[in-house]
Each structure stands twice: as structure tokens, then as C-alpha cells.
Design a protein around this motif. Structure first.
Motif, PDB file in Angstrom:
ATOM      1  N   ILE A 131      16.320   0.337   0.244  1.00  0.00           N
ATOM      2  CA  ILE A 131      17.177  -0.765  -0.215  1.00  0.00           C
ATOM      3  C   ILE A 131      16.390  -1.850  -0.947  1.00  0.00           C
ATOM      4  O   ILE A 131      16.973  -2.817  -1.424  1.00  0.00           O
ATOM      5  N   ALA A 132      15.080  -1.701  -1.055  1.00  0.00           N
ATOM      6  CA  ALA A 132      14.250  -2.700  -1.738  1.00  0.00           C
ATOM      7  C   ALA A 132      13.380  -2.030  -2.790  1.00  0.00           C
ATOM      8  O   ALA A 132      12.878  -0.927  -2.586  1.00  0.00           O
ATOM      9  N   ASP A 133      13.230  -2.707  -3.923  1.00  0.00           N
ATOM     10  CA  ASP A 133      12.265  -2.246  -4.925  1.00  0.00           C
ATOM     11  C   ASP A 133      10.880  -2.793  -4.611  1.00  0.00           C
ATOM     12  O   ASP A 133       9.876  -2.114  -4.817  1.00  0.00           O
ATOM     13  N   VAL A 134      10.851  -4.034  -4.127  1.00  0.00           N
ATOM     14  CA  VAL A 134       9.585  -4.717  -3.834  1.00  0.00           C
ATOM     15  C   VAL A 134       9.692  -5.397  -2.476  1.00  0.00           C
ATOM     16  O   VAL A 134      10.686  -6.072  -2.186  1.00  0.00           O
ATOM     17  N   ILE A 135       8.680  -5.218  -1.641  1.00  0.00           N
ATOM     18  CA  ILE A 135       8.579  -5.932  -0.366  1.00  0.00           C
ATOM     19  C   ILE A 135       7.307  -6.762  -0.419  1.00  0.00           C
ATOM     20  O   ILE A 135       6.205  -6.221  -0.577  1.00  0.00           O
ATOM     21  N   ILE A 136       7.461  -8.072  -0.332  1.00  0.00           N
ATOM     22  CA  ILE A 136       6.318  -8.979  -0.360  1.00  0.00           C
ATOM     23  C   ILE A 136       5.992  -9.406   1.067  1.00  0.00           C
ATOM     24  O   ILE A 136       6.839  -9.960   1.764  1.00  0.00           O
ATOM     25  N   VAL A 137       4.780  -9.107   1.500  1.00  0.00           N
ATOM     26  CA  VAL A 137       4.337  -9.445   2.851  1.00  0.00           C
ATOM     27  C   VAL A 137       3.484 -10.700   2.798  1.00  0.00           C
ATOM     28  O   VAL A 137       2.453 -10.730   2.115  1.00  0.00           O
ATOM     29  N   ASP A 138       3.926 -11.736   3.481  1.00  0.00           N
ATOM     30  CA  ASP A 138       3.150 -12.983   3.565  1.00  0.00           C
ATOM     31  C   ASP A 138       2.363 -12.959   4.864  1.00  0.00           C
ATOM     32  O   ASP A 138       2.923 -13.125   5.949  1.00  0.00           O
ATOM     33  N   THR A 139       1.057 -12.714   4.771  1.00  0.00           N
ATOM     34  CA  THR A 139       0.226 -12.623   5.975  1.00  0.00           C
ATOM     35  C   THR A 139      -0.246 -14.007   6.411  1.00  0.00           C
ATOM     36  O   THR A 139      -0.042 -15.000   5.712  1.00  0.00           O
ATOM     37  N   GLY A 140      -0.905 -14.048   7.547  1.00  0.00           N
ATOM     38  CA  GLY A 140      -1.612 -15.255   7.929  1.00  0.00           C
ATOM     39  C   GLY A 140      -2.864 -15.378   7.071  1.00  0.00           C
ATOM     40  O   GLY A 140      -3.170 -14.511   6.243  1.00  0.00           O
ATOM     41  N   ALA A 141      -3.590 -16.467   7.259  1.00  0.00           N
ATOM     42  CA  ALA A 141      -4.839 -16.668   6.526  1.00  0.00           C
ATOM     43  C   ALA A 141      -6.028 -16.300   7.421  1.00  0.00           C
ATOM     44  O   ALA A 141      -5.924 -16.305   8.643  1.00  0.00           O
ATOM     45  N   GLY A 142      -7.148 -15.967   6.780  1.00  0.00           N
ATOM     46  CA  GLY A 142      -8.370 -15.733   7.546  1.00  0.00           C
ATOM     47  C   GLY A 142      -8.626 -14.268   7.843  1.00  0.00           C
ATOM     48  O   GLY A 142      -8.051 -13.373   7.214  1.00  0.00           O
ATOM     49  N   ILE A 143      -9.502 -14.020   8.817  1.00  0.00           N
ATOM     50  CA  ILE A 143      -9.968 -12.659   9.092  1.00  0.00           C
ATOM     51  C   ILE A 143      -9.554 -12.175  10.476  1.00  0.00           C
ATOM     52  O   ILE A 143     -10.204 -11.320  11.063  1.00  0.00           O
ATOM     53  N   GLU A 149      -5.271  -6.008   9.355  1.00  0.00           N
ATOM     54  CA  GLU A 149      -4.496  -4.773   9.493  1.00  0.00           C
ATOM     55  C   GLU A 149      -3.540  -4.600   8.320  1.00  0.00           C
ATOM     56  O   GLU A 149      -3.419  -3.516   7.745  1.00  0.00           O
ATOM     57  N   PHE A 150      -2.854  -5.667   7.954  1.00  0.00           N
ATOM     58  CA  PHE A 150      -1.924  -5.594   6.823  1.00  0.00           C
ATOM     59  C   PHE A 150      -2.665  -5.346   5.518  1.00  0.00           C
ATOM     60  O   PHE A 150      -2.253  -4.506   4.708  1.00  0.00           O
ATOM     61  N   VAL A 151      -3.742  -6.085   5.310  1.00  0.00           N
ATOM     62  CA  VAL A 151      -4.484  -5.951   4.057  1.00  0.00           C
ATOM     63  C   VAL A 151      -5.084  -4.547   3.937  1.00  0.00           C
ATOM     64  O   VAL A 151      -5.076  -3.943   2.858  1.00  0.00           O
ATOM     65  N   THR A 152      -5.585  -4.015   5.035  1.00  0.00           N
ATOM     66  CA  THR A 152      -6.159  -2.671   5.033  1.00  0.00           C
ATOM     67  C   THR A 152      -5.107  -1.613   4.743  1.00  0.00           C
ATOM     68  O   THR A 152      -5.343  -0.660   4.001  1.00  0.00           O
ATOM     69  N   ALA A 153      -3.921  -1.782   5.318  1.00  0.00           N
ATOM     70  CA  ALA A 153      -2.866  -0.777   5.190  1.00  0.00           C
ATOM     71  C   ALA A 153      -2.131  -0.838   3.864  1.00  0.00           C
ATOM     72  O   ALA A 153      -1.454   0.114   3.486  1.00  0.00           O
ATOM     73  N   CYS A 154      -2.254  -1.954   3.141  1.00  0.00           N
ATOM     74  CA  CYS A 154      -1.507  -2.147   1.896  1.00  0.00           C
ATOM     75  C   CYS A 154      -2.352  -1.725   0.695  1.00  0.00           C
ATOM     76  O   CYS A 154      -3.558  -1.982   0.643  1.00  0.00           O
TER      77      CYS A 154
END
Length: 299
Positions: A131-143, A149-154
Motif C-alpha cells: 500500500i506504500a511506494d515509499v516508507i520513510i523511517v525516522d530513527t533516533g540519533a547516535g550509535i 539496527e535500522f541503518v544496517t537493515a536498510c
């Protein structure tokens, strides 16, 4: 075969989306650099370009996206995972018809799901991909782990930085931590940098070049320069109105810069392999199960 191994095989079996949304993760090494504002405004601008966009707020403990959109969701991802809510119930409609999902505590609890909950979640993620063309994930900041986990998986990451020295050093620290993380692939991950709150396009490019030279030399990562967003006092005024600047002040310099960046994203090359939000969550679930197993073996 332990439970973690069973669940990993189950996730792999369920991960068969017929179509996959483009997932873009917006992150930063330091808080307060405008990451959430960029995520929200890019969603608005990409929606205007004909994309069906949903924002997933994965910034735990903060409600920046909710404040900027001027909405308060009734349910979140944890309600989908553990309390029987449907996907449509946890998606809140925001301005200009963008969708919004609050992560709540759901993502932190991936590793304690039962087999039935894994099946249910992966089925719902397949539905979300459709149902979506684009999903934008807003993560927290830092390490922190939940950010990495999100940055690695994306496969597509937008890194936001400002000219402040701490923002630059923290952005480098994030990439350094990412580079050392198991599962990260330089070849399969596109990292694009946005220079925010700069005085000119020249300053924005200089900020990128300063980062790029060091990152390429010591981490062998080659980020792409996506664009710059100028310092704009109207952003603060828009936040006070609880409206994205793209809606409150569409002619503002920052809003126009967001429009240009969104156009680049929509008109530029997309990742060759789009695993969608289904693949992203599946990767994260497997990572969590692997940690649980390793911890048990180490005890």
C-alpha cells in the motif's frame, strides 16, 4: 533446534512480498540537527510528486514527528504486534494524505515475539509494502543499537549533518560504528548525505566534502551528496504552528530545498534490490534472535 533457529526459518519462509516499497532511513549522529523535520517534509514533498508515502517513527522516547504533523496516533506498532490491532488501525492519516505509524515500544520487543506473532507481523509488513511506494523511517540519533539496527537493515540511508563540529564528529562516529557492525554491506547500502542549516550551497558542499574525504579514507565508504537545506527561521515558526514548513510556508527557502531533494530521490536511481519494509523487519528479527542465541550460549 532452538526456538531462535525455528523463528529464523519461519521469518525466511514468510518473507515473500509480491511488491516491495522503497524504504528510506533518515538518521544522524547527533540529536537536534533537524532529522525529523527533514523526514516529515520529504514525505510531504514526495507525496506531492505522486508517491504513496508512509512515515515510520522509530525515534523512541520522542514524539517529534507527531508534533510536526500536529497529530496524535491512537495506536502504535506494539498494538499491531501484541494487542491484535490491524494495520489500518495503526496508520494515522497525516496532512496531504501521508500515512504515519508510531513505532512505540514495538521495535524494542521484536525478540520476545511468539511464532504466531512473527507470522502475523510479517504478513502485515507484506501488506504495508503493497500500500506504500515509499516508507520513510525516522530513527533516533547516535550509535545506540536500535538506531544501528535500522541503518544496517536498510539499503538506502540519508545521513543528516550540520556545520557544527559536534554534528560532524558524531556523524563520522555513526558511520564508523556502522562499518564495524555485523551484517552491514557497503556494496548493498546507499548512503546519501544532506547538509542542513548551512548558509549557502557552497558551505553545504564543503561540509559534505570534508566528511566524504575522511570517511572514504578511513572507512572505505563513499557517501553521495544529496543536497543542502539552508538555515531558515521559518522552520521554527512552522514547528510552533505544528505544521511542516512545506505546508506552512511552501515558498520558504528551506521548503524549496526539501522539494529539490525529494525530486532528486524520485527522479534518481532507486536501489537495484528493494527488499521493502518486510525485508527490513525480517533482517532485524533475525538479528535479535541471533543475539538471544549468542547470549544463551555465553551464559
Amino acid at each position: 533446534m532452538d526456538q531462535a533457529e525455528q523463528l529464523r526459518k519461519l521469518v525466511k519462509k514468510q518473507e515473500r512480498p509480491q511488491s516491495a516499497a522503497r524504504v528510506i532511513t533518515v538518521t544522524s549522529g547527533k540529536g537536534g540537527v533537524g532529522k525529523s523535520s527533514i523526514a516529515v517534509n520529504l514525505a510531504i514533498q514526495m507525496q506531492r510528486l505522486g508517491k504513496r508515502v508512509i512515515i515510520l517513527d522509530a525515534d523512541f522516547g520522542l514524539a517529534n514527528v507527531e508534533v510536526m504533523l500536529g497529530i496524535r496516533p491512537q495506536f502504535n506498532l506494539a498494538d499491531l504486534m501484541f494487542r491484535g490491532k490491524t494495520l489500518s488501525e495503526i496508520i494515522t492519516t497525516g496532512p496531504e494524505n501521508i500515512g504515519f505509524i508510531s513505532g512505540g515500544s514495538g521495535i524494542q520487543e521484536l525478540a520476545r515475539m511468539t511464532k504466531e506473532q512473527v507470522i502475523y507481523l510479517t504478513q502485515k509488513m507484506v501488506e504495508l509494502d503493497s500500500i506504500a511506494d515509499v516508507i520513510i523511517v525516522d530513527t533516533g540519533a547516535g550509535i545506540a543499537d536500535n538506531v544501528l539496527e535500522f541503518v544496517t537493515a536498510c539499503s538506502e540511508v540519508l545521513l543528516v549533518a550540520t556545520p557544527e563540529p559536534t554534528s560532524i564528529t558524531d556523524a563520522y562516529a555513526l558511520l564508523k560504528a556502522l562499518n564495524r557492525r555485523a551484517g552491514f554491506s557497503r556494496e548493498r547500502t546507499s548512503i546519501k548525505m544532506i547538509s542542513n542549516r548551512v548558509r549557502s550551497e557552497t558551505e553545504g558542499k564543503n561540509l559534505y566534502e570534508k566528511m566524504s574525504i575522511v570517511v572514504d579514507k578511513f572507512l572505505n565508504i563513499q557517501p553521495e551528496f544529496l543536497g543542502m537545506i539552508p538555515q531558515d527561521d521559518l522552520i521554527s515558526k512552522a514547528v510552533m504552528l505544528q505544521k511542516p514548513i512545506s505546508i506552512a510556508y511552501p515558498g520558504a527557502p528551506a521548503a524549496k530545498a526539501m522539494q529539490n531533494i525529494a525530486a532528486k530521490l524520485c527522479n534518481g536511481a532507486e536501489p537495484e534490490i528493494k527488499k521493502g519494509i518486510t525485508g527490513l523487519f525480517s533482517d532485524m528479527i533475525r538479528t535479535r534472535f541471533r543475539k538471544v542465541r549468542n547470549k544463551k550460549e555465553g551464559d
